[in-house]
Design a protein around this motif. Structure first.
Motif, PDB file in Angstrom:
ATOM      1  N   TYR A  80       0.843  -1.186   0.000  1.00  0.00           N
ATOM      2  CA  TYR A  80       0.000   0.000   0.000  1.00  0.00           C
ATOM      3  C   TYR A  80       0.878   1.236   0.000  1.00  0.00           C
ATOM      4  CZ  TYR A  80      -3.746   3.249   1.090  1.00  0.00           C
ATOM      5  OH  TYR A  80      -4.652   4.279   1.036  1.00  0.00           O
ATOM      6  N   SER A  81       0.614   2.138  -0.947  1.00  0.00           N
ATOM      7  CA  SER A  81       1.362   3.388  -1.038  1.00  0.00           C
ATOM      8  C   SER A  81       0.622   4.469  -0.266  1.00  0.00           C
ATOM      9  CB  SER A  81       1.525   3.799  -2.502  1.00  0.00           C
ATOM     10  OG  SER A  81       2.046   5.121  -2.576  1.00  0.00           O
ATOM     11  N   ASN A  82       1.236   4.940   0.822  1.00  0.00           N
ATOM     12  CA  ASN A  82       0.621   6.012   1.605  1.00  0.00           C
ATOM     13  C   ASN A  82       0.589   7.328   0.827  1.00  0.00           C
ATOM     14  OD1 ASN A  82      -0.096   4.952   4.334  1.00  0.00           O
ATOM     15  ND2 ASN A  82       2.040   4.320   4.292  1.00  0.00           N
ATOM     16  N   ASP A  83       1.536   7.507  -0.076  1.00  0.00           N
ATOM     17  CA  ASP A  83       1.576   8.746  -0.858  1.00  0.00           C
ATOM     18  C   ASP A  83       0.439   8.801  -1.875  1.00  0.00           C
ATOM     19  OD1 ASP A  83       3.850   9.582   0.485  1.00  0.00           O
ATOM     20  OD2 ASP A  83       5.198   8.574  -0.936  1.00  0.00           O
ATOM     21  N   GLU A  84       0.242   7.667  -2.572  1.00  0.00           N
ATOM     22  CA  GLU A  84      -0.781   7.638  -3.609  1.00  0.00           C
ATOM     23  C   GLU A  84      -2.130   7.136  -3.104  1.00  0.00           C
ATOM     24  OE1 GLU A  84       0.662   5.733  -7.197  1.00  0.00           O
ATOM     25  OE2 GLU A  84       2.726   6.146  -6.601  1.00  0.00           O
ATOM     26  N   ARG A  85      -2.142   6.602  -1.871  1.00  0.00           N
ATOM     27  CA  ARG A  85      -3.358   6.052  -1.252  1.00  0.00           C
ATOM     28  C   ARG A  85      -3.984   4.960  -2.113  1.00  0.00           C
ATOM     29  NH1 ARG A  85      -5.479   9.132   3.038  1.00  0.00           N
ATOM     30  NH2 ARG A  85      -3.720  10.280   3.960  1.00  0.00           N
ATOM     31  N   VAL A  86      -3.130   4.111  -2.685  1.00  0.00           N
ATOM     32  CA  VAL A  86      -3.624   2.988  -3.492  1.00  0.00           C
ATOM     33  C   VAL A  86      -2.737   1.772  -3.227  1.00  0.00           C
ATOM     34  CG1 VAL A  86      -4.592   4.421  -5.329  1.00  0.00           C
ATOM     35  CG2 VAL A  86      -2.199   3.669  -5.468  1.00  0.00           C
ATOM     36  N   TRP A  87      -3.280   0.581  -3.555  1.00  0.00           N
ATOM     37  CA  TRP A  87      -2.492  -0.640  -3.540  1.00  0.00           C
ATOM     38  C   TRP A  87      -1.726  -0.753  -4.853  1.00  0.00           C
ATOM     39  CZ3 TRP A  87      -1.575  -4.235   0.201  1.00  0.00           C
ATOM     40  CH2 TRP A  87      -2.354  -4.138   1.359  1.00  0.00           C
ATOM     41  N   GLU A 100      -7.682  -9.289  -4.868  1.00  0.00           N
ATOM     42  CA  GLU A 100      -7.179  -7.977  -4.456  1.00  0.00           C
ATOM     43  C   GLU A 100      -7.251  -7.864  -2.938  1.00  0.00           C
ATOM     44  OE1 GLU A 100      -5.805  -5.838  -6.395  1.00  0.00           O
ATOM     45  OE2 GLU A 100      -6.270  -6.740  -8.334  1.00  0.00           O
ATOM     46  N   ALA A 101      -6.802  -6.722  -2.438  1.00  0.00           N
ATOM     47  CA  ALA A 101      -6.841  -6.477  -0.993  1.00  0.00           C
ATOM     48  C   ALA A 101      -8.288  -6.490  -0.500  1.00  0.00           C
ATOM     49  CB  ALA A 101      -6.189  -5.144  -0.683  1.00  0.00           C
ATOM     50  N   PRO A 102      -8.512  -6.799   0.773  1.00  0.00           N
ATOM     51  CA  PRO A 102      -9.868  -6.833   1.327  1.00  0.00           C
ATOM     52  C   PRO A 102     -10.540  -5.467   1.236  1.00  0.00           C
ATOM     53  CG  PRO A 102      -8.218  -6.980   3.058  1.00  0.00           C
ATOM     54  CD  PRO A 102      -7.493  -7.142   1.776  1.00  0.00           C
ATOM     55  N   PRO A 103     -11.867  -5.426   1.377  1.00  0.00           N
ATOM     56  CA  PRO A 103     -12.612  -4.190   1.096  1.00  0.00           C
ATOM     57  C   PRO A 103     -12.360  -3.036   2.055  1.00  0.00           C
ATOM     58  CG  PRO A 103     -14.050  -5.899   2.003  1.00  0.00           C
ATOM     59  CD  PRO A 103     -12.745  -6.552   1.706  1.00  0.00           C
ATOM     60  N   TRP A 108     -10.534   3.491   7.187  1.00  0.00           N
ATOM     61  CA  TRP A 108     -11.348   2.680   8.103  1.00  0.00           C
ATOM     62  C   TRP A 108     -10.462   2.043   9.171  1.00  0.00           C
ATOM     63  CZ3 TRP A 108     -11.224  -2.394   9.579  1.00  0.00           C
ATOM     64  CH2 TRP A 108     -12.317  -2.877  10.284  1.00  0.00           C
ATOM     65  N   PHE A 109      -9.317   1.526   8.756  1.00  0.00           N
ATOM     66  CA  PHE A 109      -8.408   0.865   9.689  1.00  0.00           C
ATOM     67  C   PHE A 109      -7.877   1.857  10.720  1.00  0.00           C
ATOM     68  CE2 PHE A 109      -4.445  -1.354  10.894  1.00  0.00           C
ATOM     69  CZ  PHE A 109      -4.959  -2.624  11.158  1.00  0.00           C
ATOM     70  N   LYS A 193     -20.850  -9.784   5.352  1.00  0.00           N
ATOM     71  CA  LYS A 193     -21.136 -10.543   4.130  1.00  0.00           C
ATOM     72  C   LYS A 193     -20.009 -10.356   3.112  1.00  0.00           C
ATOM     73  CE  LYS A 193     -26.196 -10.494   4.447  1.00  0.00           C
ATOM     74  NZ  LYS A 193     -27.449  -9.961   3.828  1.00  0.00           N
ATOM     75  N   LEU A 194     -19.506  -9.126   2.996  1.00  0.00           N
ATOM     76  CA  LEU A 194     -18.396  -8.855   2.094  1.00  0.00           C
ATOM     77  C   LEU A 194     -17.155  -9.645   2.495  1.00  0.00           C
ATOM     78  CD1 LEU A 194     -18.668  -5.001   1.493  1.00  0.00           C
ATOM     79  CD2 LEU A 194     -19.060  -6.821  -0.181  1.00  0.00           C
ATOM     80  N   LEU A 195     -16.883  -9.680   3.811  1.00  0.00           N
ATOM     81  CA  LEU A 195     -15.726 -10.435   4.293  1.00  0.00           C
ATOM     82  C   LEU A 195     -15.902 -11.930   4.024  1.00  0.00           C
ATOM     83  CD1 LEU A 195     -14.973  -8.658   7.695  1.00  0.00           C
ATOM     84  CD2 LEU A 195     -13.670  -8.500   5.567  1.00  0.00           C
TER      85      LEU A 195
END
Length: 350
Positions: A80-87, A100-103, A108-109, A193-195
């Motif tokens: 995860y890129s903290n600068d770009e806020r994307v995986w 892909e990464a979980p929802p 949220w974390f 349900k998503l998890l």
């Protein structure tokens, strides 16, 4: 203790390990980020896993740090890129179709860490850390039995916190501090349900995952002089080029495992395979047969153990034995000549 099951040995940046002496100064945090966690298993089992690992922590009055990586079969496939806020996915073809990464998002974390720590984004008077590992794993025994497992587990401040029961779609608290959070998360039925769907997708994928990279170990045994004691040799067993990662190695004398062996641990090679080195000190003057016993899942059922034999006798010992042999032979010859001369003299005097 946070870790309640064996974990894979990796140098990923996640702090997913026991915090028996939990200290949260910055230097300790950085050191912990680099520590490995161990995997204890049967080397002849074939194992595959996918996990996404999250860590967030507060350092008092300074900052909130967030780190997340995706790991598949001991290799990082995303971060995860903290600068770009994307995986960002790694260019590894074998895992291109991995889930892909979980929802749940980074925000949220971090919000969960704020809630559990009673902190705000700008103020926190005590250090706190929240950890999560979510994914699935497959184990195949030498007999062909396959077991699957999915998991979503949390740790808070170095202790087991909660885990998700995908079958019941309920959270199981493992700490008194988790009871209130469990009640809140149990009510988030859509998220659960998503998890559940994510973990089911993960297990379906890993069940069909076909990793074609399977290499048997190449094994060598050699000896070097012990630098601190010339009467000893360091007997070394090196196995390299093997995949999957798990392996067992033991140096033996007359089929008995030698004690006080030291190991380098399992280390990665540049080509994606692994290597391991085991060594033990032996008497340089001992002439014996030693072997390195290796167990690996890619060794066939007909030959599950690969053994490499090597006979050790130090050059100094061989030279000393030769010199002593010459001296003894010379002494015997001289002694016989003296006896012969004495007999000859007696005969001459008669």
């Amino acid at each position: 203790m946070f870790v309640s099951r064996p974990f894979v040995y990796t140098y990923s940046a996640l702090i997913y390990l026991p915090f028996t002496a939990f200290s949260m100064d910055l230097r300790t945090i950085l050191i912990i980020f680099l520590l490995p966690y161990a995997f204890l298993s049967d080397a002849r089992q074939e194992k595959h896993f996918l996990r996404y690992e999250f860590t967030a922590f507060f350092k008092p009055s300074t900052f909130t740090a967030f780190k997340a990586v995706g790991v598949c079969d001991h290799r990082q496939i995303a971060h995860y890129s903290n600068d770009e806020r994307v995986w960002i996915r790694s260019s590894v073809n074998n895992w291109i179709n991995a889930p892909e990464a979980p929802p749940d998002s980074r925000d949220w974390f971090l919000h969960q860490l704020n809630s559990l720590s009673n902190c705000t984004d700008s103020q926190c008077f005590e250090p706190h850390v929240l950890q999560r590992v979510i994914g699935c794993e497959l184990e195949k025994s030498p007999e062909g039995t396959v077991s699957l497992r999915a998991f979503d587990e949390y740790g808070f401040d170095g202790e087991d916190f909660m885990f998700f029961n995908s079958d019941t779609q309920q959270w199981i608290d493992k700490n008194l501090k988790a009871k209130e959070t469990k009640m809140k998360w149990d009510q988030q039925t859509e998220r659960n349900k998503l998890l559940h769907h994510y973990l089911k997708t993960c297990m379906n994928w890993i069940s069909s995952f076909n990793n074609t990279k399977k290499n048997s170990p190449v094994v060598r045994v050699f000896a070097r002089k012990a630098p601190d004691d010339h009467s000893k040799l360091n007997l070394i067993c090196l196995a390299t080029g093997f995949y999957p990662r798990d392996i067992e190695m033991n140096i033996r004398l007359d089929e008995s495992v030698l004690v006080n062996q030291t190991s380098s641990g399992i280390r990665p090679n540049d080509d994606g395979s692994f290597q391991m080195r085991t060594s033990v000190k032996i008497d340089a003057n001992h002439n014996g047969i030693y072997d390195c016993l290796v167990k690996h899942s890619n060794l066939t059922q007909a030959r599950p153990i690969k053994t490499v034999y090597h006979q050790i006798l130090s050059a100094e010992s061989q030279q000393w034995s030769l010199i002593m042999g010459i001296k003894v032979t010379a002494a015997v010859v001289i002694f016989l000549l003296l006896i012969g001369y004495c007999i000859y003299r007696k005969i001459q005097m008669l």
